[in-house]
Design an enzyme around this catalytic site. Structure first.
Site, short mmCIF file in Angstrom:
data_model
loop_
_atom_site.label_atom_id
_atom_site.label_comp_id
_atom_site.label_asym_id
_atom_site.label_seq_id
_atom_site.Cartn_x
_atom_site.Cartn_y
_atom_site.Cartn_z
N HIS A 76 35.95 30.80 -65.84
CA HIS A 76 36.22 31.49 -65.87
C HIS A 76 35.49 32.82 -66.07
CE1 HIS A 76 39.57 28.83 -66.37
NE2 HIS A 76 40.33 29.49 -65.55
N HIS B 34 36.12 35.56 -73.72
CA HIS B 34 36.92 36.56 -73.51
C HIS B 34 37.56 37.09 -74.28
CE1 HIS B 34 37.87 34.26 -69.68
NE2 HIS B 34 38.18 32.94 -69.97
C1 OKP Z 1 39.57 30.45 -70.90
B1 OKP Z 1 38.48 30.22 -70.74
C2 OKP Z 1 46.81 30.24 -67.04
C3 OKP Z 1 46.39 31.45 -65.86
C4 OKP Z 1 45.23 31.73 -66.98
C5 OKP Z 1 44.12 31.71 -69.22
C6 OKP Z 1 43.03 30.88 -68.59
C7 OKP Z 1 42.00 30.96 -70.18
C8 OKP Z 1 41.46 30.49 -70.05
N1 OKP Z 1 48.14 30.57 -67.67
N2 OKP Z 1 45.42 31.86 -69.03
O1 OKP Z 1 37.78 30.64 -70.11
O2 OKP Z 1 38.34 28.08 -70.30
ZN ZN Z 2 37.49 28.75 -68.58
#
Ligand code: OKP
Ligand code: ZN
Length: 344
Positions: free
Chosen positions: A197, A159
């Site tokens: 994600h 990200h």
């Molecule tokens: C990181 B990776 C929870 C809502 C989601 C961020 C998720 C990040 C995922 N508080 N917040 O892609 O596994």
């Molecule tokens: Zn993820």
């Protein structure tokens, strides 16, 4: 297959995140890496430390001012008499200035991040730098002739963009691995992101480049993080037009539908004819993941390893997400063991 790991990851600990309206301990915890390490040690994967790669190499994919912000953020925060973990309280949305990073720490934080799930604590920089060095070291092993290498990166990276952090990510480990391969003999590289994600940071970094193909399988951003990137109509721009491929999938996706999308991704990668592959390996596609909505099972991760190996490319696997801590070791080891069996 060698595993690159640094114990420095554990310095990134104790952070909180904003989750469904409450501040909760971060899902992205040191236990994740510990369980992965134990599962890989049990299966006798050789474990090696990252090399002391100079920090200026980060600027192969990141903005210098951004790196300086991350390096100095905790010192600026504590100099203001604050303690606890750093989270932002405002962001430059549409209608606000996009051309000036405020000099104060709170404004600068909102400038450089895009969410409130990515805390900076005392050891964040050390851990993020060790993860970045692990990914670049794994890329170096592959550039020097290993058929595959795995970087046990924590915190994750996909990200994080050229000049922003977010989504538990500070430095983009997979992008740094891809850039390392570009700089060491690989004219063309593909990045395949199989985290739940969308890898918005990796996409942004390579958006206008035709030497690095970015392909991502992920949950639909209509309802899932990171919401504002990862749609099927994003295809790259300029020289990079056609070198981004997003394959968003619905909530509830199981192996059968996942596999069909994976075949499309691997066919696109074969058409790009890369010299090497970087896999952003998230295992938050698992059915019991606490923040995700796909339904892959433990045995599906061996199938995933088989399919990745079938690309027959020198491959750098980089750890991204996976928050079902009890099963994370088995799921990652499942991918790597199947991959290693197929490439022997
Ligand atoms: C990181 B990776 C929870 C809502 C989601 C961020 C998720 C990040 C995922 N508080 N917040 O892609 O596994
Ligand atoms: Zn993820």
């Amino acid at each position: 297959m060698r595993v690159v790991h640094s114990p420095l990851h554990a310095r990134h600990d104790g952070g909180v995140e904003l989750h469904r309206g409450a501040l909760v301990p971060s899902f992205e915890s040191p236990a994740r890496a510990q369980f992965i390490l134990e599962a890989l040690q049990e299966r006798r994967f050789p474990i090696v430390p990252p090399r002391d790669i100079p920090e200026d190499r980060l600027q192969g994919v990141h903005d210098g001012g951004f790196v300086e912000f991350l390096r100095g953020a905790w010192a600026r925060w504590t100099a203001g008499g604050r303690d606890g973990s750093m989270l932002p309280s405002g962001f430059p949305a549409r209608g606000l200035r996009q051309d000036h990073c405020p000099s104060g720490i709170n404004g600068a934080m909102g400038w450089y991040t895009f969410d409130a799930s990515t805390p900076i604590v005392a050891g964040t920089w050390d851990a993020a730098l060790a993860a970045a060095r692990s990914a670049m070291t794994a890329a170096a092993l592959v550039a020097e002739g290993d058929s595959a290498a795995y970087a046990l990166c924590r915190p994750p990276g996909h990200h994080a963009g050229r000049a922003f952090y977010g989504g538990y990510c500070y430095l983009n480990n997979a992008a740094l691995a891809a850039q390392h391969l570009r700089d060491h003999g690989c004219a063309r590289v593909a990045v395949l992101d199989v985290d739940y994600h969308h890898g918005n940071g990796t996409q942004e970094i390579f958006w206008e480049r035709d030497d690095v193909l970015f392909v991502s399988l992920h949950a639909t951003p209509e309802s899932e993080y990171p919401y504002f990137l990862g749609y099927a109509d994003e295809r790259g721009a300029g020289r990079g037009e056609g070198c981004t491929l997003n394959l968003p999938l619905p909530l509830g996706t199981r192996w059968q539908e996942y596999r069909a999308a994976l075949d499309v991704a691997l066919a696109a990668i074969a058409r790009h004819a890369p010299d090497a592959l970087v896999v952003s390996l998230g295992v938050d596609t698992f059915e019991a993941d606490p923040i995700s909505g796909f339904r892959l099972t433990c045995s599906d991760y061996s199938r995933l390893g088989d399919h990745l190996a079938a690309a027959h490319l020198p491959t750098v696997l980089v750890q991204e997400g996976g928050y079902a801590v009890a099963e994370i070791g088995a799921n990652v080891a499942g991918v790597l063991a199947a991959f290693a069996d197929r490439t022997l």
